[in-house]
Design a protein around this motif. Structure first.
Motif, PDB file in Angstrom:
ATOM      1  N   GLN A  35      42.469  47.432  32.511  1.00  0.00           N
ATOM      2  CA  GLN A  35      43.710  47.836  31.872  1.00  0.00           C
ATOM      3  C   GLN A  35      44.709  48.398  32.886  1.00  0.00           C
ATOM      4  N   LYS A  49      47.378  41.723  24.089  1.00  0.00           N
ATOM      5  CA  LYS A  49      46.148  42.433  24.427  1.00  0.00           C
ATOM      6  C   LYS A  49      45.271  42.544  23.202  1.00  0.00           C
ATOM      7  N   SER A  52      38.499  41.898  25.163  1.00  0.00           N
ATOM      8  CA  SER A  52      37.880  42.950  25.965  1.00  0.00           C
ATOM      9  C   SER A  52      37.244  42.419  27.245  1.00  0.00           C
ATOM     10  N   HIS A 345      48.448  38.589  36.997  1.00  0.00           N
ATOM     11  CA  HIS A 345      47.155  39.046  36.458  1.00  0.00           C
ATOM     12  C   HIS A 345      46.333  39.681  37.570  1.00  0.00           C
ATOM     13  N   CYS A 364      47.041  33.193  31.451  1.00  0.00           N
ATOM     14  CA  CYS A 364      45.953  34.158  31.317  1.00  0.00           C
ATOM     15  C   CYS A 364      45.172  34.166  32.623  1.00  0.00           C
ATOM     16  N   ARG A 367      42.273  40.179  30.986  1.00  0.00           N
ATOM     17  CA  ARG A 367      42.118  40.416  29.550  1.00  0.00           C
ATOM     18  C   ARG A 367      43.415  40.229  28.769  1.00  0.00           C
ATOM     19  N   ALA A 368      44.529  40.140  29.476  1.00  0.00           N
ATOM     20  CA  ALA A 368      45.827  40.011  28.815  1.00  0.00           C
ATOM     21  C   ALA A 368      46.372  38.592  28.931  1.00  0.00           C
ATOM     22  N   ARG A 370      49.995  36.753  29.195  1.00  0.00           N
ATOM     23  CA  ARG A 370      51.380  37.122  29.484  1.00  0.00           C
ATOM     24  C   ARG A 370      52.324  35.976  29.115  1.00  0.00           C
TER      25      ARG A 370
END
Length: 420
Positions: A35, A49, A52, A345, A364, A367-368, A370
């Motif tokens: 994170q 988001k 996990s 990332h 990607c 975990r996010a 964009r």
């Protein structure tokens, strides 16, 4: 997996009581590390988001309403594209039991054809995944229950295991007539939606680096160790029965292996990126049955780390190239770089795509997910329409071109206006 992360520090704390205060911050830092990757850019629309663990694949539904993502966290998430520019991003979660999905593809028939019989659930959407451990295709269906809630369920029976090497991509034809799987050796399999192998293709490229189904659903293509892209047509009879797979055309011109390629929405244009440090833009609207070859329209320089991934916008006006953690967006009219996003990332970018409208570039790699504004696409529309405006004297045509220019300029003003 989350349970094992938490177990370590506790065990250490019990074994060495004098160190619990030191152990706790270390555990917290390790758990929060994914994170901590902060990324900001004036063209960033959103960071989705919810996963996990690292996201491995993205896919937009053909009607543009959904974005599917799969992750090592054993879930597939369906995001509403209507919410992309908003503050809240709604999604539905499907759990992948005892495995995780490496690839996900949404079924093209994401519309309800008929009302179900009284009391039965309504099937709204279907998608397929490639299971990392089971090494096979599994089909999921999303249904809406009578109480209004949604549920995901796997259909009975996974596809048989056929590949002898790791699978590098999967795809569903827009026609819904076939599914493609490609492995890292030289094999591409064409499947019926029910899991029967219709054909096996040997690409003869020493190894496959990438393969996909064209957006129109007619073609499958692959690239690999050799400096070309090979394209086949998957042929069906008028009554929908599978006939054969035939060679369509090849893209030849790179001087080293091709790492990735992409089709425009109508398959009349393609973009390729190679280990030779260039990306190329091609015209593929040819009568290949009459031995017409695709033609090279433009060559651009690729200034991102290898291995590279390329995505061509649906209208063919812009390309995005990802390498490492960076993304470069170029126009296909002049081949010039227009936007560069660095350190998008915390890990290498695993997937890159334009949405079905071409307004957004999505990536990607951790975990996010964009989402970026495709400003290069709006500028390309202005440039192309202004050039056409100079050549036409037809009043109706001029009005239409001026309207498109105005719309693109308004979109750009809104994007940059909100960010200042």
């Amino acid at each position: 997996m989350r349970g094992t992360e938490l177990a370590g520090p506790r065990a250490n704390g019990h074994a060495r009581p004098e160190q619990p205060r030191k152990a706790k911050p270390a555990a917290r830092a390790r758990r929060e590390k994914p994170q901590q990757h902060s990324f900001a850019h004036r063209l960033l629309v959103a960071a989705l988001k919810g996963h996990s663990s690292p996201v491995t694949c993205l896919d937009f539904s053909s009607n543009g309403k959904y974005l599917a993502s799969c992750s090592e966290d054993r879930t597939v998430r369906l995001w509403s594209t209507r919410d992309l520019a908003g503050r809240e991003h709604r999604c539905l979660r499907a759990n992948v039991g005892l495995d995780h999905a490496e690839f996900v593809r949404l079924s093209p028939d994401s519309r309800v054809a008929v009302d179900p019989p009284q009391g039965e659930n309504l099937v709204l959407l279907a998608f397929i995944v490639w299971l990392a451990n089971a090494e096979t295709i599994r089909v999921y269906k999303m249904t809406k229950k009578e109480d209004g809630s949604f549920t995901f369920s796997a259909t009975s029976g996974d596809f048989p295991k056929k590949h002898k090497a790791p699978v590098i991509n999967i795809g569903i034809a827009e026609t819904g007539k076939f599914i493609m799987t490609a492995s890292s050796d030289t094999t591409i399999l064409i499947w019926s939606p029910k899991g029967e192998v219709l054909a096996s293709i040997n690409t003869n490229q020493m190894n496959n680096a990438y393969a996909t189904v064209s957006p129109c659903g007619r073609f499958v293509a692959s690239c690999g160790f050799t400096p070309d892209v090979k394209v086949w047509e998957v042929c069906f009879s008028k009554n929908g029965d599978f006939r054969e797979v035939t060679r369509a055309f090849e893209l030849k011109g790179h001087t080293a292996g091709v790492q990735s390629f992409s089709f425009s929405n109508d398959s009349r244009r393609m973009a390729t990126v190679s280990k030779d440090g260039t990306w190329k833009f091609w015209g593929t609207d040819v009568e290949y049955k009459k031995q017409q070859d695709p033609y090279l329209l433009l060559t651009g320089q690729c200034a991102v780390p290898e291995p590279c991934r390329i995505a061509l916008s649906p209208d063919g006006r812009t390309v995005a190239v990802a390498g490492g953690t960076d993304i470069v967006v170029c126009n296909t009219r002049r081949g010039e770089e227009e936007e560069r996003f660095l350190g998008v990332h915390s890990h290498r970018i695993t997937d890159l795509a334009f949405d079905t409208t071409g307004r957004y570039v999505v990536s990607c790699g951790d975990r996010a997910i964009r989402v970026f504004h495709n400003t290069a696409g709006h500028r390309a529309v202005v440039e192309e329409m202004e050039a056409m405006l100079k050549k036409t004297g037809n009043k109706a045509t001029r009005e239409r071109l001026e309207q498109q220019i105005s719309s693109a300029l308004k979109a750009l003003a809104a994007i940059y206006g909100k960010k200042h």
